[in-house]
Design an enzyme around this catalytic site. Structure first.
Site, PDB file in Angstrom:
ATOM      1  N   PHE A 137       0.831  -1.202   0.000  1.00  0.00           N
ATOM      2  CA  PHE A 137       0.000   0.000   0.000  1.00  0.00           C
ATOM      3  C   PHE A 137       0.879   1.270   0.000  1.00  0.00           C
ATOM      4  CE2 PHE A 137      -2.128   2.749   3.431  1.00  0.00           C
ATOM      5  CZ  PHE A 137      -2.701   3.611   2.513  1.00  0.00           C
ATOM      6  N   LEU A 164      20.644  -8.968   0.276  1.00  0.00           N
ATOM      7  CA  LEU A 164      20.377  -8.511  -1.093  1.00  0.00           C
ATOM      8  C   LEU A 164      21.623  -7.796  -1.617  1.00  0.00           C
ATOM      9  CD1 LEU A 164      18.312  -7.871  -3.422  1.00  0.00           C
ATOM     10  CD2 LEU A 164      17.774  -5.773  -2.164  1.00  0.00           C
ATOM     11  N   ASN A 206      19.794  -6.337   7.063  1.00  0.00           N
ATOM     12  CA  ASN A 206      20.240  -6.525   5.670  1.00  0.00           C
ATOM     13  C   ASN A 206      20.177  -5.227   4.870  1.00  0.00           C
ATOM     14  OD1 ASN A 206      20.775  -9.269   5.929  1.00  0.00           O
ATOM     15  ND2 ASN A 206      18.664  -9.851   5.424  1.00  0.00           N
ATOM     16  N   GLY A 229      22.814  -2.893   5.811  1.00  0.00           N
ATOM     17  CA  GLY A 229      24.063  -3.362   5.216  1.00  0.00           C
ATOM     18  C   GLY A 229      24.170  -2.916   3.763  1.00  0.00           C
ATOM     19  N   ALA A 276      10.670   2.800   7.707  1.00  0.00           N
ATOM     20  CA  ALA A 276       9.246   3.000   7.984  1.00  0.00           C
ATOM     21  C   ALA A 276       8.960   2.350   9.330  1.00  0.00           C
ATOM     22  CB  ALA A 276       8.397   2.357   6.886  1.00  0.00           C
ATOM     23  N   TYR A 302       5.192  -7.490  15.864  1.00  0.00           N
ATOM     24  CA  TYR A 302       5.306  -6.289  15.028  1.00  0.00           C
ATOM     25  C   TYR A 302       5.969  -5.156  15.824  1.00  0.00           C
ATOM     26  CZ  TYR A 302       3.633  -2.476  11.964  1.00  0.00           C
ATOM     27  OH  TYR A 302       3.530  -1.378  11.134  1.00  0.00           O
ATOM     28  N   THR A 355      -2.508   5.243   8.531  1.00  0.00           N
ATOM     29  CA  THR A 355      -2.641   5.884   7.227  1.00  0.00           C
ATOM     30  C   THR A 355      -3.620   5.055   6.395  1.00  0.00           C
ATOM     31  OG1 THR A 355      -0.377   6.663   7.407  1.00  0.00           O
ATOM     32  CG2 THR A 355      -1.327   6.660   5.204  1.00  0.00           C
TER      33      THR A 355
HETATM   34  N1  LIG Z   1      -0.292   1.766   6.640  1.00  0.00           N
HETATM   35  C1  LIG Z   1      -0.086   2.229   7.840  1.00  0.00           C
HETATM   36  O1  LIG Z   1      -0.999   2.794   8.449  1.00  0.00           O
HETATM   37  C2  LIG Z   1       1.251   2.095   8.516  1.00  0.00           C
HETATM   38  C3  LIG Z   1       1.403   2.647   9.796  1.00  0.00           C
HETATM   39  C4  LIG Z   1       2.630   2.526  10.425  1.00  0.00           C
HETATM   40  C5  LIG Z   1       3.703   1.926   9.789  1.00  0.00           C
HETATM   41  N2  LIG Z   1       3.530   1.408   8.547  1.00  0.00           N
HETATM   42  C6  LIG Z   1       4.685   0.738   7.940  1.00  0.00           C
HETATM   43  O2  LIG Z   1       4.760   1.027   6.563  1.00  0.00           O
HETATM   44  C7  LIG Z   1       5.221  -0.131   5.852  1.00  0.00           C
HETATM   45  C8  LIG Z   1       4.231  -0.463   4.746  1.00  0.00           C
HETATM   46  O3  LIG Z   1       2.957  -0.749   5.309  1.00  0.00           O
HETATM   47  P1  LIG Z   1       1.680  -0.964   4.376  1.00  0.00           P
HETATM   48  O4  LIG Z   1       0.519  -0.473   5.129  1.00  0.00           O
HETATM   49  O5  LIG Z   1       1.974  -0.440   3.034  1.00  0.00           O
HETATM   50  O6  LIG Z   1       1.599  -2.547   4.370  1.00  0.00           O
HETATM   51  P2  LIG Z   1       1.519  -3.570   3.129  1.00  0.00           P
HETATM   52  O7  LIG Z   1       1.304  -4.917   3.720  1.00  0.00           O
HETATM   53  O8  LIG Z   1       0.542  -3.065   2.128  1.00  0.00           O
HETATM   54  O9  LIG Z   1       2.955  -3.448   2.501  1.00  0.00           O
HETATM   55  C9  LIG Z   1       4.054  -4.142   2.998  1.00  0.00           C
HETATM   56  C10 LIG Z   1       4.825  -4.698   1.811  1.00  0.00           C
HETATM   57  O10 LIG Z   1       6.003  -5.355   2.293  1.00  0.00           O
HETATM   58  C11 LIG Z   1       6.151  -6.575   1.590  1.00  0.00           C
HETATM   59  N3  LIG Z   1       6.958  -7.467   2.432  1.00  0.00           N
HETATM   60  C12 LIG Z   1       6.649  -7.958   3.653  1.00  0.00           C
HETATM   61  N4  LIG Z   1       7.630  -8.740   4.104  1.00  0.00           N
HETATM   62  C13 LIG Z   1       8.600  -8.728   3.153  1.00  0.00           C
HETATM   63  C14 LIG Z   1       9.873  -9.337   3.042  1.00  0.00           C
HETATM   64  N5  LIG Z   1      10.363 -10.137   4.000  1.00  0.00           N
HETATM   65  N6  LIG Z   1      10.607  -9.106   1.936  1.00  0.00           N
HETATM   66  C15 LIG Z   1      10.132  -8.306   0.942  1.00  0.00           C
HETATM   67  N7  LIG Z   1       8.935  -7.714   0.988  1.00  0.00           N
HETATM   68  C16 LIG Z   1       8.177  -7.918   2.087  1.00  0.00           C
HETATM   69  C17 LIG Z   1       4.727  -7.054   1.368  1.00  0.00           C
HETATM   70  O11 LIG Z   1       4.597  -8.002   0.342  1.00  0.00           O
HETATM   71  C18 LIG Z   1       4.016  -5.741   1.041  1.00  0.00           C
HETATM   72  O12 LIG Z   1       4.073  -5.464  -0.337  1.00  0.00           O
HETATM   73  C19 LIG Z   1       5.384  -1.245   6.878  1.00  0.00           C
HETATM   74  O13 LIG Z   1       6.735  -1.333   7.239  1.00  0.00           O
HETATM   75  C20 LIG Z   1       4.561  -0.769   8.045  1.00  0.00           C
HETATM   76  O14 LIG Z   1       5.077  -1.245   9.248  1.00  0.00           O
HETATM   77  C21 LIG Z   1       2.319   1.463   7.908  1.00  0.00           C
END
Ligand SMILES: NC(=O)c1ccc[n+]([C@@H]2O[C@H](COP(=O)([O-])OP(=O)(O)OC[C@H]3O[C@@H](n4cnc5c(N)ncnc54)[C@H](O)[C@@H]3O)[C@@H](O)[C@H]2O)c1
Length: 323
Positions: A17, A67, A105, A108, A120, A151, A181
């Site tokens: 997202f 990576l 990673n 790194g 994030a 988490y 968000t």
């Molecule tokens: N949306 C929110 O309200 C919010 C709030 C606080 C923090 N965040 C942080 O923002 C980031 C994105 O959140 P989001 O809402 O877009 O969630 P999301 O689940 O839509 O996106 C996360 C993405 O990370 C990928 N992913 C997960 N583990 C992975 C791995 N090991 N290797 C490669 N890709 C991997 C998933 O496939 C996905 O595309 C996250 O780190 C989340 O903690 C989001």
């Protein structure tokens, strides 16, 4: 940017997202972007609009594994992580790994390339806070063995890793503590309040509110959040910065607002509150205002309308402009 100056960014979680909006924004700003995602909670469809753009590459990879990339990288923006409570309950070990090993990673990679690293992070580092609103100086109230710990604690470790690399190696690092968000490209069934209520309202199904619905959240629209992230990337500031809004809304009010905006006839039903569900979350945004000169500007209704339109298109099986 002239081609000699074009910068390359790695966005982990770029097919998710927030990550997909970030990839689009960076490409629009003139960056070359490598989206790295294992698609565990994201979808290739989220970055389909960028597929044929020469400035965009996509790589399917689990960042909890190392990576190695050829060529220069100027920024690593680490967004990979399951982010909704049902996702991290389903994927507890993968969530811990991507927050800890994945962050290690990506730090790194950034260090090897001399790149800026942006994490994030999340308001979840404050847990169920005892201080309102939450300033970045608040250390939080997290249950280390509760259902959200995989988490929350992974993100706390991610912040500790980031600061350790900054202090030990002098790396340029940034930490965005992101509050709730919402917007287009949230997964329809990701279980967070906005998609839940939207799906239920659009289907005229009962809308499920936890507890008595008096717990509050502050909801930031995705475009505003991404603007904050970009400003943080460009700021010379390594301590954490909260990004979100201060407009609090109770879950019951949110359900009613969404029902009205959808023109739905759903009834509202109440379910037991999940364990460790925070009562209240509201950022202290002083740092974001003074250091980034940033503030969210999209009203809740306007953001909800754009999200409703995306959901309607997805439910109709079509491609949204935003998808
Ligand atoms: N949306 C929110 O309200 C919010 C709030 C606080 C923090 N965040 C942080 O923002 C980031 C994105 O959140 P989001 O809402 O877009 O969630 P999301 O689940 O839509 O996106 C996360 C993405 O990370 C990928 N992913 C997960 N583990 C992975 C791995 N090991 N290797 C490669 N890709 C991997 C998933 O496939 C996905 O595309 C996250 O780190 C989340 O903690 C989001």
């Amino acid at each position: 940017m002239a081609s000699a100056e074009v910068k390359r960014a790695v966005v982990t979680g770029g097919a998710g997202f927030l990550g997909s909006h970030l990839c689009e924004r960076l490409v629009a700003d003139g960056w070359r972007v490598i989206c790295v995602d294992n698609l565990v909670t994201g979808a290739a469809q989220n970055v389909r609009a960028l597929e044929h753009n020469k400035a965009f590459e996509s790589l399917q990879h689990n960042v909890s594994e190392p990576l190695y990339l050829d060529g220069p990288v100027h920024a690593v923006l680490h967004f990979a992580s399951p982010a909704s409570p049902i996702d991290y309950a389903d994927l507890p070990i993968a969530t811990l790994k991507v927050g800890t090993l994945g962050t290690h990673n990506m730090l790194g990679l950034a260090r090897a390339k001399g790149a800026i690293f942006l994490l994030a992070s999340t308001s979840e580092v404050y847990g169920d806070p005892t201080v309102h609103p939450q300033p970045e100086t608040y250390w939080g109230n997290v249950n280390p063995i509760g259902p959200r710990a995989v988490y929350d604690e992974a993100k706390r470790a991610a912040e500790a890793f980031t600061m350790a690399y900054h202090r030990t190696h002098g790396m340029k690092t940034r930490i965005a503590r992101i509050f709730n968000t919402f917007g287009p490209r949230m997964r329809l069934n990701d279980g967070r309040a906005v998609p839940n209520f939207l799906l239920q309202a659009l289907g005229n199904q009962p809308m499920t509110v936890y507890g008595d619905g008096s717990q509050t959240r502050s909801l930031c629209y995705v475009d505003d959040l991404i603007e904050g992230v970009v400003r943080l990337l460009n700021a010379d500031y390594s301590d954490p910065i909260n990004l979100g809004t201060t407009d609090e809304i109770t879950m019951l009010e949110l359900a009613k607002r969404i029902r009205d905006l959808c023109g739905s006839s759903s009834e509202i039903v109440f379910l037991p509150i999940p364990e460790d569900d925070p009562r209240q979350r509201r950022p202290d945004l002083m740092r974001a205002r003074t250091i980034l000169d940033w503030e969210a500007t999209t009203s809740l209704d306007s953001g909800l309308k754009k999200t409703i339109s995306y959901f309607k298109t997805r439910l109709a099986g079509g491609k949204s402009k935003a998808s």
